[in-house]
Design a protein around this motif. Structure first.
Motif, PDB file in Angstrom:
ATOM      1  N   ARG A  15      30.218  69.847 -18.047  1.00 44.93           N
ATOM      2  CA  ARG A  15      31.273  70.248 -17.272  1.00 44.93           C
ATOM      3  C   ARG A  15      31.173  70.391 -15.802  1.00 44.93           C
ATOM      4  NH1 ARG A  15      30.249  74.262 -21.520  1.00 44.93           N
ATOM      5  NH2 ARG A  15      31.026  73.876 -23.537  1.00 44.93           N
ATOM      6  N   ALA A  16      30.057  70.542 -15.310  1.00 42.66           N
ATOM      7  CA  ALA A  16      30.340  70.597 -13.836  1.00 42.66           C
ATOM      8  C   ALA A  16      30.359  69.346 -13.527  1.00 42.66           C
ATOM      9  CB  ALA A  16      28.506  71.626 -13.437  1.00 42.66           C
ATOM     10  N   ILE A  17      29.470  68.459 -13.827  1.00 47.21           N
ATOM     11  CA  ILE A  17      29.588  67.257 -12.953  1.00 47.21           C
ATOM     12  C   ILE A  17      30.856  66.897 -13.177  1.00 47.21           C
ATOM     13  CG2 ILE A  17      28.873  64.458 -13.497  1.00 47.21           C
ATOM     14  CD1 ILE A  17      26.324  66.181 -14.232  1.00 47.21           C
ATOM     15  N   MET A  18      32.133  67.074 -14.173  1.00 46.89           N
ATOM     16  CA  MET A  18      33.265  66.957 -14.474  1.00 46.89           C
ATOM     17  C   MET A  18      33.926  67.201 -13.454  1.00 46.89           C
ATOM     18  SD  MET A  18      33.060  63.713 -15.817  1.00 46.89           S
ATOM     19  CE  MET A  18      34.997  63.843 -16.365  1.00 46.89           C
ATOM     20  N   GLN A  19      34.067  68.831 -13.408  1.00 49.24           N
ATOM     21  CA  GLN A  19      34.604  68.921 -12.047  1.00 49.24           C
ATOM     22  C   GLN A  19      34.193  68.726 -10.372  1.00 49.24           C
ATOM     23  OE1 GLN A  19      34.688  74.159 -12.494  1.00 49.24           O
ATOM     24  NE2 GLN A  19      35.416  73.611 -10.609  1.00 49.24           N
ATOM     25  N   LEU A  20      33.312  68.578 -10.038  1.00 49.18           N
ATOM     26  CA  LEU A  20      32.388  67.938  -9.321  1.00 49.18           C
ATOM     27  C   LEU A  20      33.483  66.661  -8.463  1.00 49.18           C
ATOM     28  CD1 LEU A  20      31.048  68.579  -6.616  1.00 49.18           C
ATOM     29  CD2 LEU A  20      29.165  67.872  -7.869  1.00 49.18           C
ATOM     30  N   TRP A  21      32.922  65.926  -9.782  1.00 48.39           N
ATOM     31  CA  TRP A  21      34.146  63.682 -10.144  1.00 48.39           C
ATOM     32  C   TRP A  21      35.438  64.815  -9.539  1.00 48.39           C
ATOM     33  CZ3 TRP A  21      31.545  59.806 -10.417  1.00 48.39           C
ATOM     34  CH2 TRP A  21      31.860  58.720 -10.493  1.00 48.39           C
ATOM     35  N   THR A  22      36.182  65.164 -10.151  1.00 48.14           N
ATOM     36  CA  THR A  22      37.446  65.819 -10.299  1.00 48.14           C
ATOM     37  C   THR A  22      38.609  66.000  -8.776  1.00 48.14           C
ATOM     38  OG1 THR A  22      38.014  66.038 -12.166  1.00 48.14           O
ATOM     39  CG2 THR A  22      39.246  66.582 -11.618  1.00 48.14           C
ATOM     40  N   ASP A  23      36.985  67.161  -8.564  1.00 50.95           N
ATOM     41  CA  ASP A  23      37.101  67.471  -7.189  1.00 50.95           C
ATOM     42  C   ASP A  23      37.198  66.463  -5.886  1.00 50.95           C
ATOM     43  OD1 ASP A  23      37.324  70.173  -8.450  1.00 50.95           O
ATOM     44  OD2 ASP A  23      35.971  71.260  -7.705  1.00 50.95           O
ATOM     45  N   LEU A  24      35.757  65.709  -5.757  1.00 49.33           N
ATOM     46  CA  LEU A  24      36.311  64.274  -4.850  1.00 49.33           C
ATOM     47  C   LEU A  24      36.837  63.448  -5.071  1.00 49.33           C
ATOM     48  CD1 LEU A  24      31.785  64.266  -5.537  1.00 49.33           C
ATOM     49  CD2 LEU A  24      33.309  65.001  -3.511  1.00 49.33           C
ATOM     50  N   GLU A  25      37.417  63.316  -6.706  1.00 52.16           N
ATOM     51  CA  GLU A  25      38.510  62.533  -6.693  1.00 52.16           C
ATOM     52  C   GLU A  25      39.754  63.215  -5.559  1.00 52.16           C
ATOM     53  OE1 GLU A  25      39.041  61.509 -10.645  1.00 52.16           O
ATOM     54  OE2 GLU A  25      38.103  59.495 -10.123  1.00 52.16           O
ATOM     55  N   GLU A  26      39.752  64.178  -6.364  1.00 53.45           N
ATOM     56  CA  GLU A  26      41.511  64.760  -5.087  1.00 53.45           C
ATOM     57  C   GLU A  26      41.380  64.748  -4.029  1.00 53.45           C
ATOM     58  OE1 GLU A  26      44.419  67.085  -4.411  1.00 53.45           O
ATOM     59  OE2 GLU A  26      44.022  65.565  -6.319  1.00 53.45           O
ATOM     60  N   GLU A  27      39.746  65.353  -3.573  1.00 52.85           N
ATOM     61  CA  GLU A  27      39.444  65.208  -1.778  1.00 52.85           C
ATOM     62  C   GLU A  27      40.178  63.637  -0.773  1.00 52.85           C
ATOM     63  OE1 GLU A  27      35.365  65.612   1.514  1.00 52.85           O
ATOM     64  OE2 GLU A  27      35.867  67.055  -0.316  1.00 52.85           O
ATOM     65  N   GLU A  28      39.295  62.305  -2.124  1.00 57.98           N
ATOM     66  CA  GLU A  28      39.416  61.366  -1.533  1.00 57.98           C
ATOM     67  C   GLU A  28      40.767  60.828  -1.750  1.00 57.98           C
ATOM     68  OE1 GLU A  28      38.847  57.967  -4.048  1.00 57.98           O
ATOM     69  OE2 GLU A  28      36.861  57.496  -2.280  1.00 57.98           O
ATOM     70  N   ARG A  29      41.971  61.202  -2.445  1.00 58.11           N
ATOM     71  CA  ARG A  29      43.077  60.769  -3.202  1.00 58.11           C
ATOM     72  C   ARG A  29      43.695  62.376  -1.396  1.00 58.11           C
ATOM     73  NH1 ARG A  29      47.316  63.749  -4.351  1.00 58.11           N
ATOM     74  NH2 ARG A  29      47.088  65.464  -5.176  1.00 58.11           N
ATOM     75  N   VAL A  30      43.407  63.025  -1.558  1.00 59.35           N
ATOM     76  CA  VAL A  30      44.656  63.907  -0.018  1.00 59.35           C
ATOM     77  C   VAL A  30      43.547  62.762   0.899  1.00 59.35           C
ATOM     78  CG1 VAL A  30      44.135  66.048   1.212  1.00 59.35           C
ATOM     79  CG2 VAL A  30      44.306  65.745  -1.440  1.00 59.35           C
TER      80      VAL A  30
END
Length: 63
Positions: free
Chosen positions: A40-55
């Motif tokens: 769960r932690a890795i998936m959340q981190l992955w999602t956060d990184l994708e969002e950061e990249e998108r922004v």
């Protein structure tokens, strides 16, 4: 999960390994629970990184 919870979940992964449980004791179900939490932690981190990249990409497009 906050940043500290993510870090803790990832750092606790060794507790899931059979060698760890043999040395320090522990239940296989607790090992599974530890892995689920880390996943769960890795998936959340992955999602956060994708969002950061998108922004970041969006900001570059505006510049």
């Amino acid at each position: 999960m906050n940043k500290q919870q993510i870090a803790d979940a990832i750092l606790n992964v060794p507790q899931a390994f059979p060698e760890y449980r043999k040395r320090y004791g522990g239940d296989p179900e607790k090992g599974k629970q530890t892995l689920r939490q880390a996943a769960r932690a890795i998936m959340q981190l992955w999602t956060d990184l994708e969002e950061e990249e998108r922004v970041s990409v969006g900001q570059k497009a505006l510049a």
